[in-house]
Scaffold this active site. Sequence first.
Site: not given
Length: 737
Positions: A363, A399
């Site tokens: 993330d 990401e």
Amino acid sequence: MVPMSSGLSDKSGLRPPGGPLLVWPGEPYPLGATFDGNGTNFALFSECAEKVELCLFDSEDIENRVPLDEVDHHIWHVYIPGIVPGQRYGYRVHGPWDPSRGLRCDPSKLLMDPYGKVFDGAYDGDPSLFSYDLNNPGQTNTADSAEHSMRSVVINPYFDWSHDRRPNTLDQHTVIYEAHVKGMTMTHPGVPEHLRGTYAGLGHHSVIDYLTDLGVTAIELMPVHQFVHDDRLREMGKRNYWGYNTLGFFAPHRDYAASNSAEGSVAEFKQMVRSFHDADIEVILDVVYNHTAEGNHMGPTYSFRGIDNAAYYRLVDGDENHYMDYTGTGNSLNVRNPHTLQLIMDSLRYWVSEMHVDGFRFDLASTLAREFHDVDRLSAFFDLVQQDPVVSQVKLIAEPWDVGEGGYQVGNFPSLWKEWNGKYRDTVRDFWRGEPSTLGEFASRLTGSSDLYAHNGRRPTASINFITAHDGFTLNDLVSYNEKHNQDNGEDNRDGETHNRSWNGGVEGPTEDEEICKLRAKQRRNFLTTLMLSQGTPMISHGDELGRTQEGNNNVYCQDNELSWIDWRNLETQADLHNFTRYLVRLRRQHPVFRRRRFLEGGPLGKDVAARDIAWLTPDGRVMTDQDWNTEFGRSLMVHLNGQAINEPDTQGRDISDDSFIFCFNAFHEPINFTLPKRHNVMHVEPAEEDVWTVAVDTDLPTGVPEESTTYTPGDTVVVAPRSTVLLQRPFNEVAM
């Protein structure tokens, strides 16, 4: 108030019968609590600490403090014989309290072990968890937090992995299914009620059978590291459903465990992984190493802040009372500190070695690259990953952005990494909603985004292609709403992405207009066809194949309810969509031309058929010119994939040959006639008499697949309906070589 002592209480059950507590020096490594069969070694890093106490809790929750007198290389450690799995513990760290210098030691707060393998209890938002007076922030708060804190728990790591076999799925064969442990199972009729929302429920054969039948090869789980619910959400009666609020990087989240015991949750997670492996499905974890749940300088003191604030967190240069925030959550982990880097790497190795997961999705991964202020692809974190013999061998997905300046880094991660391709998502959405000037970009995304990934030796599979994910509209909502509708989140609809590149077809939200409903269904088929048959690695967001809706909410992070869970009744009502998705996944798996290991050549026309593996054509069958690519309102395209010219070996070194395919894309609002090319116009090869093309996909049909065989020959006209895709197939064994 919890009683405290310098030793163990007589009735605790922890003191050896008839004698004093045995305390040995122990070892500084490994960090955390390590049970060896006779006792447990405890080790905690803190460079700023002046004194550290290990706090052991007995069956009556009486706290017994043991000073850690041994310190090596800023690691405080002790070994205690007789301490066995199930023992609950925490730490108190004594040292300087000077927030202006980034020092926040506070022994009144019971602290979780950063290396804790499982936790017991829950945080309740009590004021004692904060090191300042909530009513007077300038005043320190020395209220003891133990009654309102989680306890770390000693575990026995043993698990019988003897029959576990990792799938080790090749990148070009991978199809990812992003899912939520709870949302996937809460209404599943095949999962026993007492297992719904748990690891055991997700590993239930009914769920695994569904995924196997769908054809996916990897399940990417939204955060399962131990997280906590934000105080603000708790006050509103909501929960942090998504789980991007990590506090324990080694522990599976307890609320997802059906087991009543803390230790049992670890074994339950492992059993889930083994069940997936038995079905040849890999398990990828969405991990959040960019920040923790402690928030900004006004946040609670759960763990890292009280252990060594300046080591674990990135502080503002010259203003160390405040935190650098590249994540929008209040803090960022300090990847410039070797002990923080060690924590991250130890965590990753643990989940691979001990929990047998097969990869990670990071993330806001750009935060991990900020060794200085700017994103640095050569930062220490990436060096460590590259050199690590364990972590470097699993699937690593970034990401590739954060919320800081210069954080959007799609295409810029090192060669070992794959990336969520945000440009793929945006381009495909724009193409199918009829935005102008996206034709060349669309072509690049369809063929693996070589412009982003070829420059540093990466393959097309480095591109994780997705149309939707947990963050944003579902596929159904993408074609049903122009605007977000997040009022239920309690933030006056200010949260969530505003520019969604969505199109409702003429009416906002649900409608009984038959034509709009048909258009929306067709658009879903267009998106799925593009996704599953693009070069790269496709990712499906859970429930999209079932028409899952969030009623226009594009940020359900706090909606732990039916709004965010999969409604499995849709398996009947959306049978056509589900079956079409299954069909596309199988089509991809059966035909290597859609999952190339190398980038397509697509260069100038040549006399050698093998030199031309792709041709870009106008609807009238001409090879595209620069002028065609630059057409202001280009919304149609024909693509020829030559299965004879894959020009790469299979896993056994044999040359791959496959059927050939022609895509006819029409994103225009009127029908378009596509003239099938004569092969000599495309590849300098005369057409064969048996050169017959069969319709494999037609998204204008309710099922997406013709019930009867429809065939064409070179020079024929294929009428493609408005906003539709037609895929034509020519079998390899019917082509004259």
